[in-house]
Design a protein around this motif. Structure first.
Motif, PDB file in Angstrom:
ATOM      1  N   LYS A 679       0.821  -1.208   0.000  1.00  0.00           N
ATOM      2  CA  LYS A 679       0.000   0.000   0.000  1.00  0.00           C
ATOM      3  C   LYS A 679       0.857   1.260   0.000  1.00  0.00           C
ATOM      4  O   LYS A 679       0.357   2.350  -0.300  1.00  0.00           O
ATOM      5  CB  LYS A 679      -0.944   0.003   1.198  1.00  0.00           C
ATOM      6  N   THR A 680       2.122   1.109   0.349  1.00  0.00           N
ATOM      7  CA  THR A 680       3.017   2.249   0.360  1.00  0.00           C
ATOM      8  C   THR A 680       4.453   1.765   0.279  1.00  0.00           C
ATOM      9  O   THR A 680       4.746   0.604   0.585  1.00  0.00           O
ATOM     10  CB  THR A 680       2.823   3.088   1.636  1.00  0.00           C
ATOM     11  N   ILE A 681       5.314   2.644  -0.161  1.00  0.00           N
ATOM     12  CA  ILE A 681       6.751   2.392  -0.153  1.00  0.00           C
ATOM     13  C   ILE A 681       7.361   3.309   0.889  1.00  0.00           C
ATOM     14  O   ILE A 681       7.103   4.523   0.878  1.00  0.00           O
ATOM     15  CB  ILE A 681       7.356   2.653  -1.537  1.00  0.00           C
ATOM     16  N   PRO A 682       8.144   2.792   1.815  1.00  0.00           N
ATOM     17  CA  PRO A 682       8.640   3.607   2.934  1.00  0.00           C
ATOM     18  C   PRO A 682       9.403   4.843   2.454  1.00  0.00           C
ATOM     19  O   PRO A 682      10.057   4.839   1.410  1.00  0.00           O
ATOM     20  CB  PRO A 682       9.563   2.640   3.696  1.00  0.00           C
ATOM     21  N   THR A 683       9.304   5.885   3.249  1.00  0.00           N
ATOM     22  CA  THR A 683      10.023   7.119   2.924  1.00  0.00           C
ATOM     23  C   THR A 683      11.530   6.942   3.051  1.00  0.00           C
ATOM     24  O   THR A 683      12.290   7.744   2.512  1.00  0.00           O
ATOM     25  CB  THR A 683       9.563   8.245   3.845  1.00  0.00           C
ATOM     26  N   THR A 684      11.939   5.887   3.756  1.00  0.00           N
ATOM     27  CA  THR A 684      13.383   5.651   3.903  1.00  0.00           C
ATOM     28  C   THR A 684      14.037   5.219   2.605  1.00  0.00           C
ATOM     29  O   THR A 684      15.252   5.037   2.557  1.00  0.00           O
ATOM     30  CB  THR A 684      13.628   4.572   4.970  1.00  0.00           C
ATOM     31  N   PRO A 705       5.799   7.579  -3.742  1.00  0.00           N
ATOM     32  CA  PRO A 705       6.983   7.438  -2.883  1.00  0.00           C
ATOM     33  C   PRO A 705       7.955   8.613  -3.043  1.00  0.00           C
ATOM     34  O   PRO A 705       7.932   9.327  -4.049  1.00  0.00           O
ATOM     35  CB  PRO A 705       7.618   6.131  -3.363  1.00  0.00           C
ATOM     36  N   ALA A 706       8.787   8.767  -2.059  1.00  0.00           N
ATOM     37  CA  ALA A 706       9.748   9.877  -2.030  1.00  0.00           C
ATOM     38  C   ALA A 706      10.991   9.506  -2.827  1.00  0.00           C
ATOM     39  O   ALA A 706      12.071   9.274  -2.272  1.00  0.00           O
ATOM     40  CB  ALA A 706      10.108  10.231  -0.597  1.00  0.00           C
ATOM     41  N   ILE A 707      10.834   9.445  -4.130  1.00  0.00           N
ATOM     42  CA  ILE A 707      11.932   9.009  -4.989  1.00  0.00           C
ATOM     43  C   ILE A 707      12.467  10.120  -5.872  1.00  0.00           C
ATOM     44  O   ILE A 707      13.521   9.962  -6.492  1.00  0.00           O
ATOM     45  CB  ILE A 707      11.487   7.835  -5.888  1.00  0.00           C
ATOM     46  N   LEU A 708      11.746  11.230  -5.941  1.00  0.00           N
ATOM     47  CA  LEU A 708      12.160  12.289  -6.846  1.00  0.00           C
ATOM     48  C   LEU A 708      13.271  13.156  -6.276  1.00  0.00           C
ATOM     49  O   LEU A 708      13.673  14.135  -6.908  1.00  0.00           O
ATOM     50  CB  LEU A 708      10.948  13.157  -7.218  1.00  0.00           C
ATOM     51  N   HIS A 709      13.741  12.809  -5.094  1.00  0.00           N
ATOM     52  CA  HIS A 709      14.901  13.489  -4.534  1.00  0.00           C
ATOM     53  C   HIS A 709      16.176  12.670  -4.714  1.00  0.00           C
ATOM     54  O   HIS A 709      17.250  13.147  -4.355  1.00  0.00           O
ATOM     55  CB  HIS A 709      14.684  13.770  -3.037  1.00  0.00           C
ATOM     56  N   LEU A 710      16.030  11.436  -5.225  1.00  0.00           N
ATOM     57  CA  LEU A 710      17.207  10.592  -5.397  1.00  0.00           C
ATOM     58  C   LEU A 710      18.056  11.130  -6.545  1.00  0.00           C
ATOM     59  O   LEU A 710      17.554  11.405  -7.641  1.00  0.00           O
ATOM     60  CB  LEU A 710      16.787   9.149  -5.692  1.00  0.00           C
ATOM     61  N   GLU A 725      -2.565  11.486  -6.098  1.00  0.00           N
ATOM     62  CA  GLU A 725      -1.866  12.738  -6.320  1.00  0.00           C
ATOM     63  C   GLU A 725      -0.366  12.505  -6.201  1.00  0.00           C
ATOM     64  O   GLU A 725       0.076  11.473  -5.692  1.00  0.00           O
ATOM     65  CB  GLU A 725      -2.314  13.800  -5.309  1.00  0.00           C
ATOM     66  N   ILE A 726       0.382  13.473  -6.665  1.00  0.00           N
ATOM     67  CA  ILE A 726       1.831  13.388  -6.636  1.00  0.00           C
ATOM     68  C   ILE A 726       2.385  14.657  -6.011  1.00  0.00           C
ATOM     69  O   ILE A 726       2.072  15.760  -6.454  1.00  0.00           O
ATOM     70  CB  ILE A 726       2.411  13.218  -8.061  1.00  0.00           C
ATOM     71  N   MET A 727       3.166  14.478  -4.987  1.00  0.00           N
ATOM     72  CA  MET A 727       3.877  15.598  -4.372  1.00  0.00           C
ATOM     73  C   MET A 727       5.284  15.613  -4.944  1.00  0.00           C
ATOM     74  O   MET A 727       6.081  14.711  -4.692  1.00  0.00           O
ATOM     75  CB  MET A 727       3.915  15.434  -2.856  1.00  0.00           C
ATOM     76  N   ILE A 728       5.557  16.609  -5.746  1.00  0.00           N
ATOM     77  CA  ILE A 728       6.839  16.649  -6.438  1.00  0.00           C
ATOM     78  C   ILE A 728       7.578  17.922  -6.076  1.00  0.00           C
ATOM     79  O   ILE A 728       6.968  18.954  -5.768  1.00  0.00           O
ATOM     80  CB  ILE A 728       6.653  16.580  -7.967  1.00  0.00           C
ATOM     81  N   PRO A 729       8.896  17.877  -6.115  1.00  0.00           N
ATOM     82  CA  PRO A 729       9.684  19.085  -5.863  1.00  0.00           C
ATOM     83  C   PRO A 729       9.626  20.021  -7.068  1.00  0.00           C
ATOM     84  O   PRO A 729       9.166  19.657  -8.142  1.00  0.00           O
ATOM     85  CB  PRO A 729      11.095  18.538  -5.634  1.00  0.00           C
ATOM     86  N   GLU A 730      10.086  21.224  -6.861  1.00  0.00           N
ATOM     87  CA  GLU A 730      10.094  22.199  -7.940  1.00  0.00           C
ATOM     88  C   GLU A 730      11.065  21.799  -9.053  1.00  0.00           C
ATOM     89  O   GLU A 730      10.831  22.084 -10.219  1.00  0.00           O
ATOM     90  CB  GLU A 730      10.469  23.581  -7.386  1.00  0.00           C
TER      91      GLU A 730
END
Length: 1316
Positions: A679-684, A705-710, A725-730
């Motif tokens: 249901k989710t991929i960990p933020t780690t 998942p928080a992958i767009l900072h990699l 929805e998608i939370m993406i960086p600028e």
């Protein structure tokens, strides 16, 4: 030609026909049409102006023995225009007759844009063309005549009246000119005009007047220098090597001449040996000046047409006093020149593929010969004098006609390597090998060996490498080969005593029940391949071997592994596709050197811990656990492998992945979690700084998942999930190349988000639900899903074709194209093959004919791109049986190469295609061997491809043919799905496993992705592509009024079929480069549109369509053929902020960078009297022409068609229908813009201007007008407004007279095709 059976050949029948015909002219039936025809700038051979007119066509139709030959000028390959002669002749017309008519001495033939040879006066050019076409696969004489008259054929076979030669080739052979020359490095000598020649390895300087009789200065350049003279413009200083080096300064007149001489001279001086390479130059003799290079030691004349006599013929090669190596392969010699046997300095001689039937006894005079290659000839024996070659160490006799090892080989005491693959050996006498005291390498592949015989008890102590693959041996006793190090075989092997030096053993696919004892006792064995057998257990001594580094036992029946008592050096272990339920407890503790472990497709429920109580010493880097029964309990055990780089856990029972555990796997580079219940991929996951690939499709993930900072992320696949929805960086990472979000039905992306994603090369997203009547009818019968993955390669060479609604009726076409290492041909086939099929279906109703011709014509349309490149292809065509239009559907399939399709019938796979490869098609292997192709050790034709039938690769003709395998089968209620895949998919998945894996899935997209993921987890590192077509053929799918259901109107049906627009990885439309539009691609391969089928324009009257019926009860087809619309290119000029100059809001779904958007359109005019009235202006995009005078319901609908030609209705009454769809059935892949971004094709992309004067070209690829503002749907020029209103009024009046008075409101609206 070979498959025509006992019917008379095309040439015999054509010759008989020409005897009945009348003579065409005064010169033996020759008519010459001399035309100055300009060449097209694209890759087409000629433009349309090169085709002859009706008068010539009428002359040809009188007799199938007549035809035409295009004769080009010598400069046609390099200039923009050429003097082209169109010669009408007969099959018995000689080349000498054509030469007389042309006023030329010779006629030249070029095949596949490659070598050019002089035709003999008695050869018949038209007969050569006809036989070539018959060899490709054309059988009908009339069709052969038509194809021969096609100018596109010149990319495969072409005639010249002079020998063409490119400037670059001439420069490599010989450079000459009169220039100012000064001798020496000092200023003492003056500049003088001299004749300068650069040929071979020497620079020749001579007097201009006495260049042949006067004094010549010869300057050897090998090892010397060529330098620029700075004090004088365009000057070079040529210097020889050695202490007494001489120097000549040469001043050239132009910069281009200076560069040509400098480039060629630099190549010569950089050589360490005096080597001259004149291969592939179509030479008949070497230049006379080459004989001044007496230091030549190696001469390469491969792939020429060398003659025996002449000043530079083969008989004159003995003039080279230091020649050691000579390559004369592929020269069509027929017999070996005797004077070659007098070159006593030769140490290497290659005369393979020359059609030799015997060797002269004078070969024994080459006492210094060390390497002799005689492959690809017709030899049956060797002369006894060959035994004099006591220095011969390598002898190549492969692909000849030897029935036994030549006795003379026993006299060659220095022979180290003997290659006799592809001969006719049935028995091997090991005693012959014993008498060759120095023999080490023996290659006996592709023979007919049935047994081995021994005439002595003495063992062989020299043979170390033996290859016995592809023979008929059932068992092998290698007790006499005690020094064997490498053995390649496919049979049961019995060895005693054990080869003490054996290091590599491959005995896969032999149905072995156990590992042989002698293999367990080999003390130096490092590699053991026992895959694809019937093993049930692994011996402990095999797994515990102290020498074994790599063990492959996949695809067996192993249930458990023996416990490990000691540490083992094993580094690679493949256990996939077995029955293992548990690994030994101390497995990872004892196998500390293990770096690769693949245990996918087993029944694992848990994993052993690494080393309890101690710090982990594991060096495991690649771990594949796909398709097991693992749960969340196995995750903690993975932490014991901190060096993991690749982890595949797809298709297990995972529900969570603890964040604390994932953070410890910080070395991960590739993570595959697809097909679970996450249901989710960990933020780690943000701690995995090395991660570049995340595949997690077919889960229940709702939070992005928080992958767009990699920093290194490149590929992300989150399709078929529940994202909202998608939370993406600028700013996104610059490395991100592909993001797949298809199948997330609740995901809505704002324009700002799409703008941020604009730099991504490939973005796949869903489009809004769309409407179409045609696709609605077909979607109840079939819908498809497509998945393509590039693997570890940096480009995708697989493309697909999907037409759910084809040929303007309830038909479908699906195809898959695999270019192996080239991406150009699959895309060209994807763009052209459907159009070719449409045209061929109109010419013949026989499935074997129109499908075969579709492949052959597509092969021709590849043009110059198909000369060196090739592609496998499979094409599936679903239609009603032509003899029973009210009956069921028929599936007709055709394929070449390794692309395959299977049909799932009652849960079982039914193979439909035939694999044309050397390994899987014995009859094709025999054909290729009979034609004397060289099959290399990796089972490839001439080392290029394993396929024997492909589209393209014309330079490998006749070994590689384009004629397909054709198979037809009626579809029944029991047929569940159709599965298409490329070579990589079927190499790693069996038919049964593929069907079992996806049969329970209702979403074809998820099914296609699953099989691709399985292939990757099973070891596939190449491009893999799969298409799943769900079938629903039965009476319950009827939608016509006959069975009580009202046929929905044009706007009253919502298609549940997944739209066919390709993804970036699919390479359909999204993989086109930013500079290459679809129209440009079409121009490269030639227009596939037919000018004979013209559609009605707006001013041609409105012709109502026939009543639509369901697929099970269709109406008889109309005699009018409606062409499929082709690709259009829309341009949008926007400002930097994404707004048009007059807009206040950005157009929805359109990228803000002014890129081109490639779409395909079809405009239908609907008479909507029975529809609910649509108030003007109530819907954005209402027809601008809809005034109060024509409020009776006449309006225009714009149909959009993606690159796979699936019609999608945009505007209308879709809000009045209920949408029933699976997560992927309504997805629409984004289109790739010119900057590489992918956006959904929204309604705003279909705002086009409809002009009353439509283009003359009704079909094919064309550029549509510039995109207008959203409110501009239909524009009529002022000067035509009254005329249009008058036509509309007349149409309404005629429609009102014919319309029945009752049930008028319930009648479905008619549809009409405009010319656009």
């Amino acid at each position: 030609m070979g498959e025509a059976g006992a019917e008379p050949g095309p040439m015999e029948a054509a010759g008989a026909g020409s005897a009945r015909g009348s003579r065409a002219g005064s010169r033996g039936g020759i008519r010459v049409l001399k035309r100055n025809m300009k060449r097209n700038g694209s890759r087409n051979c000629l433009n349309r102006r090169s085709r002859f007119g009706s008068r010539e066509r009428d002359w040809l139709k009188e007799d199938v023995g007549r035809g035409c030959v295009y004769i080009y000028g010598a400069d046609s390959a390099t200039s923009t225009s050429s003097d082209l002669h169109l010669v009408l002749c007969k099959v018995d017309t000689l080349a000498s007759e054509i030469c007389d008519g042309e006023g030329r001495e010779n006629l030249y033939l070029q095949l596949h844009g490659d070598l050019v040879r002089r035709l003999e006066p008695t050869e018949k050019p038209l007969q050569i063309v006809y036989e070539y076409l018959a060899g490709l696969g054309f059988e009908d004489l009339v069709r052969i005549q038509e194809e021969a008259a096609n100018s596109d054929l010149s990319c495969m076979i072409r005639f010249y009246n002079e020998k063409p030669c490119q400037v670059e080739q001439l420069d490599r052979i010989l450079l000459s000119g009169v220039y100012n020359v000064r001798k020496g490095k000092t200023q003492l000598h003056k500049w003088a005009e001299r004749l300068v020649i650069l040929c071979g390895t020497c620079l020749i300087v001579s007097s201009v007047k006495d260049c042949h009789t006067g004094k010549m200065h010869i300057l050897p350049l090998v090892g010397g220098k060529v330098e620029e003279v700075k004090r004088r413009q365009h000057s070079l200083a040529f210097s020889s090597a050695g202490a007494q080096a001489q120097t000549y300064h040469v001043c050239f007149e132009t910069l281009s001449e200076y560069q040509r001489w400098h480039r060629q001279a630099s190549t010569v001086v950089s050589q360490r040996l005096s080597t001259v390479d004149l291969s592939c130059y179509s030479l008949e003799e070497v230049p006379e000046h080459l004989f001044y290079s007496q230091d030549i030691t190696y001469l390469n004349l491969r792939h020429n047409f060398m003659r025996l006599d002449g000043s530079g013929g083969l008989d004159s090669l003995c003039r080279f006093s230091q020649l050691k190596g000579l390559n004369l392969s592929h020269n069509m010699l027929g017999e070996l020149p005797l004077l070659l046997c007098e070159i006593s300095t030769l140490t290497e001689l290659n005369i393979s593929c020359n059609g030799l039937h015997h060797l002269p006894s004078q070969m024994g005079n080459l006492f210094n010969l060390q390497t002799l290659c005689l492959d690809g000839n017709f030899l049956t024996s060797l002369p006894e004098e060959l035994g004099n070659l006591q220095q011969l160490c390598s002898l190549g006799l492969s692909f000849n006609n030897f029935s036994e090892v030549p006795v003379v080989c026993e006299k060659l005491t220095a022979l180290d390597k003997l290659a006799m693959a592809g001969n006719q050996l049935e028995t091997l006498n090991l005693g012959v090998l014993n008498r060759m005291s120095h023999i080490r390498y023996v290659d006996l592949r592709l023979n007919h060996l049935r047994r081995l015989s021994v005439d002595s008890l003495e063992g062989n102590k020299s043979v170390t490498h033996m290859d016995l693959r592809d023979n008929q041996l059932t068992d092998l006793d290698l007790s006499f080969l005690g020094c064997l190090e490498q053995l390649h075989c496919l049979m049961t092997v019995n060895v005693y005593p054990v080869p003490s030096l054996l290091t590599c053993l491959e005995i896969s696919r032999n149905q072995l029940l156990c590992i042989p004892d002698w293999a367990c006792e080999a003390k130096k064995l490092e590699v053991l391949d026992m895959s694809y057998n019937l093993l049930t257990e692994l011996p402990s001594r095999t797994l515990s071997s102290l020498s074994l580094r790599k063990l492959m036992v996949g695809h067996n029946h192993v249930q458990s592994l023996p416990p490990l008592l000691e540490h083992i050096p094993l580094e690679v272990l493949d256990l996939q596709h077995n029955l293992i339920t548990k690994l030994p407890e101390m497995f990872f503790f004892k196998a500390l050197n293990l770096r690769y472990l693949n245990i996918s497709a087993n029944s694992l429920e848990s994993l052993p811990s690494v080393c309890p109580g101690e710090e982990s010493l594991s060096v495991l880097q690649l771990l594949y656990l796909t398709n097991n029964n693992l749960t969340d309990l196995c995750i903690p055990d993975l932490v014991g492998h901190p060096n993991l780089r690749v982890l595949h856990l797809a298709n297990n029972q995972l529900q969570t992945f603890p964040a604390s555990k994932l953070s410890k796997l910080d070395q991960l580079e590739e993570l595959n979690l697809s097909g679970n219940k996450l249901k989710t991929i960990p933020t780690t996951i943000a701690n995995c700084k090395q991660l570049h690939t995340l595949i997690a499709h077919s889960n229940e993930i709702s939070i992005f998942p928080a992958i767009l900072h990699l920093p290194r992320i490149q590929f992300v696949d989150l399709s078929c999930n529940e994202l909202t929805e998608i939370m993406i960086p600028e700013v996104l990472p610059a490395t991100l190349q592909e993001l797949d979000l298809t199948g997330n039905t609740n995901l809505v992306l704002e324009h700002k988000t799409l703008d941020i994603f604009s730099h991504i090369s490939t973005l796949k997203i869903d489009a809004k639900p769309s409407l179409t009547a045609d696709s609605a009818l077909s979607s109840t019968l079939w819908n498809h899903g497509l998945a393509e993955m590039a693997g570890q390669r940096n480009k995708l060479c697989v493309s697909a074709l999907a037409l759910g609604s084809f040929s303007d009726s309830v038909e479908a076409v699906y195809g898959m194209f695999d270019g192996d290492k080239n991406e150009e041909l699959p895309r060209l086939l994807q763009c052209t093959m459907a159009d070719v099929l449409l045209e061929e279906v109109q010419q013949s109703n026989m499935d074997s004919v129109f499908m075969s011709n579709t492949f052959l014509v597509s092969h021709r349309k590849l043009g110059m791109a198909g000369q060196k490149l090739g592609s496998s292809a499979v094409l599936c065509y679903i239609r009603h049986d032509a003899t029973d239009l009210a009956g069921s559907f028929t599936l007709t399939l055709a394929n070449v190469g390794t692309c395959q399709a299977i049909l799932c019938r009652s849960g079982k796979p039914l193979p439909l295609s035939k694999v044309f490869s050397l390994e899987q098609c014995p009859e094709e292997a025999r054909r290729v061997k009979a034609q004397k192709a060289i099959i290399t050790e990796d089972n490839k034709v001439n080392g290029v491809t394993c396929c024997t039938r492909m589209l393209g690769c014309t330079y490998l003709h006749p070994w590689i043919l384009p004629k397909p395998h054709v198979y037809s089968i009626p579809l029944t209620v029991e047929d569940e799905m159709l599965l298409l895949g490329n070579k990589a998919l079927w190499e790693h998945l069996s038919y049964t496993e593929a069907v079992t894996a996806v049969r329970h899935l209702h979403d074809p997209l998820a099914a296609a992705k699953k099989v691709c993921t399985l292939a990757q987890s099973y070891g596939c590192q190449d491009n893999v592509g799969a298409m799943v077509v769900c079938l629903n053929i039965g009476e319950d799918s009827c939608t016509c009024e006959v069975h009580g259901l009202t046929l929905p109107g044009t706007g009253g049906v919502i298609s549940t079929a997944k739209s066919a627009t390709p993804s970036s990885s699919s390479g359909i439309a999204s993989e086109f480069s930013s500079e290459l539009s679809a129209s440009e691609v079409s121009s490269e391969v030639g227009s596939t549109a037919s000018d004979e089928h013209s559609g009605a324009g707006l001013d041609a009257g409105l012709v109502p369509r026939l009543e639509r019926r369901c697929s099970l009860h269709p109406m008889p087809p109309s005699s009018i053929f409606q062409r499929q619309p082709s690709c259009a290119t829309f341009s949008s000029n926007q400002s930097d902020n994404g707004l048009d100059s007059d807009d206040e809001q950005p157009v929805e779904g359109v990228m803000t960078n002014g890129s081109k958007v490639e779409v395909e359109v079809d405009i239908h005019c609907c008479q909507g009297k029975s529809l609910e009235p649509v108030p003007p202006g109530a819907e954005e995009g209402s027809p601008a022409a809809g005034s109060e005078d024509d409020s009776g319901g006449l309006f225009f609908r714009i149909w959009r068609q993606n690159s796979m030609n699936s019609n999608i209705l945009l505007a209308g009454t879709k809000e009045r229908c209920e949408l029933q769809k699976s997560p992927s059935t309504c997805c629409l892949y984004g289109k790739k813009l010119s900057n590489g971004s992918i956006v959904p094709l929204e309604e705003s992309l279909n705002l086009i201007e409809v002009a009353t004067e439509v283009p003359k070209k009704k079909t094919g690829y064309f550029a549509a007008p510039t995109q207008l503002e959203p409110e501009d749907r239909f524009v009529v020029p002022p000067d035509l407004e009254e005329e249009v209103k008058e036509q509309i009024k007349q149409h309404h009046e005629s429609g009102a007279e014919q319309e029945p008075s009752e049930n008028a409101a319930m009648a479905p609206p008619d549809e009409f095709d405009t010319a656009l």
